[in-house]
Enzyme design. Structure first.
Site, mmCIF file in Angstrom:
data_model
loop_
_atom_site.group_PDB
_atom_site.id
_atom_site.type_symbol
_atom_site.label_atom_id
_atom_site.label_comp_id
_atom_site.label_asym_id
_atom_site.label_seq_id
_atom_site.Cartn_x
_atom_site.Cartn_y
_atom_site.Cartn_z
ATOM 1 N N GLY A 180 0.710 -1.034 -0.314
ATOM 2 C CA GLY A 180 -0.175 0.167 -0.049
ATOM 3 C C GLY A 180 0.563 1.060 0.384
ATOM 4 O O GLY A 180 1.754 1.452 0.135
ATOM 5 N N CYS A 181 0.241 2.769 -0.449
ATOM 6 C CA CYS A 181 1.161 3.713 0.072
ATOM 7 C C CYS A 181 1.156 4.365 1.174
ATOM 8 O O CYS A 181 2.487 4.542 1.305
ATOM 9 C CB CYS A 181 0.087 4.736 -1.305
ATOM 10 N N TYR A 182 0.898 4.247 2.017
ATOM 11 C CA TYR A 182 0.945 4.644 3.768
ATOM 12 C C TYR A 182 2.300 3.984 3.755
ATOM 13 O O TYR A 182 3.210 4.065 4.569
ATOM 14 C CB TYR A 182 -0.445 4.309 4.309
ATOM 15 N N THR A 188 5.291 3.624 2.394
ATOM 16 C CA THR A 188 5.772 5.567 3.412
ATOM 17 C C THR A 188 6.246 4.950 4.525
ATOM 18 O O THR A 188 7.707 5.520 4.609
ATOM 19 C CB THR A 188 5.358 6.520 2.862
#
Lengths: 350, 350, 350, 350
Positions: free
Chosen positions: B153-155, B158
């Site tokens: 996932g993007c979160y 990060t």
């Protein structure tokens, strides 16, 4: 109805100045009698802020050109640094003025803390002694009788309203407060700097002043007073691509079995009768846009999945409750007007 | 030079789909052979995404209409829920395909965790067993030999890049991780919902999914593996008024005397040779706009003023390193191409 | 002071509905007695629009559930199409109501034009006959005695105020009017559509409805009346990435030697005493942000370098003077209240 | 592959400079050998533009410190005014350089027109005589052999591509051209000015330079050449709250019975083989966001409802095809490289 009190706004060419003018134009007890803006003296306000085209307003003048004899209250929206001297001189000329200062110059009661955070000694220590920190919902009674009110910072108002209430209730651990705050661009004022250009701010987000933002000094002062012992929270401000709004996401740990729902109850009780603070139902999260242009604060409390911890979210418009609106609220108090006068406006959304 | 491998993109009418197409068009080893979009089958891609007007691309078709015989690799950019079945069927038809899945369907190794967070049993448990979590900088070697890669996932990408490295080094307390994350709107996709309208998103910020966002499950899995024991961080996502960008501000506490500067050293060493991770000089803070459109991650470490604590900030473009760019990176790995191929693009700023 | 008149807002769950509520809350002559929103009946207004949290408002109900006996005036903010029937039924129940309709349903006096532009016959032709087009500065006297006022469109108000005045003065060639207009997103309402998503609207601009936007029908009607002969201007609307604001750049050619400065004089004279129209000094250009949230129109006139031609620029807030503010202005007129009551608010800038 | 030609970028600290660097980093025939930025000499590029962190680039230096011996081509991205002298001196030192100048200093062939629009005599009239106006699709053959190419302005490229083609075809009346143009903020550069602050630009739109924008001089020159007689269009630029994009809505009148559909045909034929110009199907309207970050121009033609008139809409990214992209296209031409080299990138949307 003729308005009761005559008001001067010093520093009317900045955003907090124009916001004061906006609010005062619909205030039925305060009348704008003078506007100052040193570098733009002689210009009509509408030339500096075209939204006032067609509105009857006094011309901008230099501070010294204001006839204080006719003035009852002064909003001081000048940059940090000159304010201490301007207010000293102004009160020397007319000691019975009421002054609400929107700068940071009189917010820190501890002169050493001031010198440390601002890099130079305080220039008006005797006035500092009488200044009252103008966080209305916390210090209302002291404000009523003040001559000089230090209007709190935008970040600090946002974070202090929920956190002070929780600290005073002994509900949270003062060692474990993390405040992750987001602001819009207007908090930085109108002076042209590369980092404030549209192209540098839009379509992105970033933290700034990490570990060293001056609003920490205010948080320390007020949190420590509330907790009855020194408190130094973690505080990280971010710049979001929007004009207005402060949004503080605060991570706290309950003490003595206090859980998030209990914290919510404490806040809901504490602010039940406050006209400008809305505590949302437990679990509900506010949005900064829903307070835009109003003097409202919205607070939400959500349980963290880590036991005993909560996420407390508070939001306000940095130019209104975070600056000019709270300044009007303070002026209403010191002049004996109804506290909400001129601040009844609902948020402009969308 | 003729391109080496033929690629199908399933779900080309969403934002991660169009971003895959954008990246693949400048990829010298992967050729777009088929594009699927069930509800828009029969339309040219340029009708769905006008930025491709004038570009030579295959017409959108239904998944079943794709001739797998000519395909070497599949990017699956379908919504959560249908993906498990689609990939099962696709691999049944052609077992030697390489698949990079951008959905959340194969990210959780623990089938119970999957059922708990997604509310239904996993529909392809045997495939889950072979799926590799595609966080390249952490699991590179396992990915090389995988047939099915679950793109993170993007979160999670990060936050995981800095935090996993610190956990693996034993540098931070796993009990005290607070991740305050901010994202742009594209992370929510292209399906029309009231809360995603321009007027509801612009000029404001708000938290959402507080205490219950599904990306927590990924964080738990990866953090726990890194720490060697169960870790459950606090994680709060916010929506900022911008198109692209994830910005994670992570509050950590050092263990055994590890201070912020030491943490910075650990990250700088760990990522020194990584082509897509830049650790900024100690004390420097990244901005999401400076990675926009690129596959880069920028990481900054700043000392908190609370002793022993640090603020670790990481940012990436949610559609690139947070989705389609990392997917290409994974596909490069599984097909034996140079890892950076097609991902050399610098950020588009301003 | 108890407020004079009781008001119902039909369609309170849309943006023009919430804007009416915002304005009425600070109106000293109109009291909100009922709010309707069919699909959200039973919900508190603050659930649909959280900016009203903490404000005392009636619950949303279905239209039929409103007790008309207690209502003096109705704002109808329903979508096009149902409005004709709803207003017919409402007036049948209580014929002495005053109604200001914000939809397009009663704006076209010519039933054939209505049928042509809207694709079906008018459903309340007898009411159309009595409806008055509510462009206050042009039709003020007719409005005072109307029972049903058709509040003009946002684009049309913006363009009509300067152009009608110039046409009535015979100052410009009716054959040579080009209106290039730009709007913010709120003009499209709150219904979720792909093209209205933040990611589809931010960071770009585009024209839409080129050559066929329905507001043309209004322009034709009003321009033709002003010119005394059929006029069909060119009109192109654009969507700009902002919430509020209409900005019309109108290209005109003077007749009989009328130059731009003379046009400016005509407009300045015509609108000298209008409380909501400001004609800027000749050569000065307005900005849409300077009327945001207010009921003001700002007009600028600049000479084109092509002899005899001028560029006339007008701007307003589409939700205020372009919709709900002008609706309040109309309601004030039909109820005999001071025209500016509740509309004194200055723009919210920045 | 070693890159063929060594390039210096003068003025690398501005937005067109950083955009050149972005494009050149993926250009397989041009190598960045030197970057100048007088006020930031000695700094790494990544300090001025953090998107280049981790990218291997030469340090910024003063222009005089560049060793021209190793340079084949120069992009000059300096502000207007100094450019004429800098280029004179540079060519004096190394006469066989190829120079593409992004400023306005060499765009006007008529020295009197230059003096009139820029307020001072041209400082390098002999160089002006050899400079070629670099609108590639119109002047390609002349550019190939040029030593000094004057890269066109962003507004002018946008408007000229469709209008010149129509004028050359004799399809439209040169007396009746109205160009209503909208731009994003990056066109104004990176120098800090109050009017360019985020808070002054967001959430609003306005015209500027009305009746006197310097790009008119270019339009006059190129339109007149195309029409074979003096042409002076009406041109009004607007600033929209976005970073990138020019959007020109041009109102034209057909001559000799030429209608909008015929105009569309002329443009579609003219640009059928151009790699960077897409003429959309008749009646379809482009959006600026769909060319963001690419070197593409999209053109749409729609019939006005006024007979014989058309609305021609063209859009491009002001930093790419409107500046640095077209500059690379010109450099490719003068150095004999394939024209599209380094410019293959599709738009970044969303």
């Amino acid at each position: 109805m003729s308005k009761s009190y005559k008001i001067a706004v010093l520093g009317a060419s900045g955003y907090t100045g124009s916001e004061l003018v906006r609010l005062l134009l619909r205030h039925s007890g305060l009348e704008i009698a003078a506007l100052s803006a040193d570098s733009k003296a002689g210009k009509p306000m509408a030339e500096v802020f075209p939204q006032f085209a067609g509105v009857d307003l006094p011309e901008l003048k230099k501070i010294d050109a204001i006839d204080l004899a006719e003035i009852d209250g002064v909003f001081c929206a000048l940059p940090h640094g000159t304010t201490q001297e301007v207010i000293s001189q102004t009160l020397a000329k007319k000691p019975n003025l009421k002054i609400v200062d929107l700068s940071a110059d009189f917010r820190l009661a501890d002169l050493d803390a001031y010198a440390e955070w601002y890099g130079h000694p305080h220039k008006a220590p005797e006035l500092q002694a009488e200044a009252v920190y103008g966080l209305v919902e916390i210090h209302r009674e002291k404000i009523r009788t003040a001559r000089l009110v230090a209007n709190p910072g935008c970040y600090t108002t946002t974070a202090e309203l929920p956190v002070i209430a929780l600290l005073q209730a002994g509900a949270i651990d003062p060692e474990e407060i993390v405040i992750d705050a987001k602001t819009g661009m207007t908090g930085a004022g109108r002076a042209a700097k590369e980092g404030m250009l549209f192209s540098e701010v839009s379509e992105g987000i970033h933290a700034y002043g990490v570990g060293k933002h001056r609003h920490m000094a205010e948080l320390d002062q007020e949190f420590s007073e509330a907790a009855g012992k020194p408190v130094r929270p973690s505080f990280t401000p971010h710049l979001a691509p929007m004009n207005r709004g402060i949004y503080a996401t605060t991570y706290v740990r309950g003490t003595g079995g206090t859980d998030a729902e209990r914290m919510h109850g404490i806040l809901a009780d504490r602010y039940a009768d406050e006209p400008f603070v809305t505590v949302l139902p437990f679990g509900q999260v506010p949005q900064s846009r829903h307070v835009r242009g109003s003097n409202m604060v919205q607070i939400g409390v959500v349980a963290d999945r880590r036991p005993g911890r909560a996420i407390v979210i508070s939001t306000l418009d940095n130019l209104v409750k975070g600056a000019s609106g709270q300044a009007v609220q303070n002026m209403n108090l010191v002049l004996g007007l109804p506290e909400t006068m001129g601040l009844e406006q609902v948020a402009l959304f969308p």
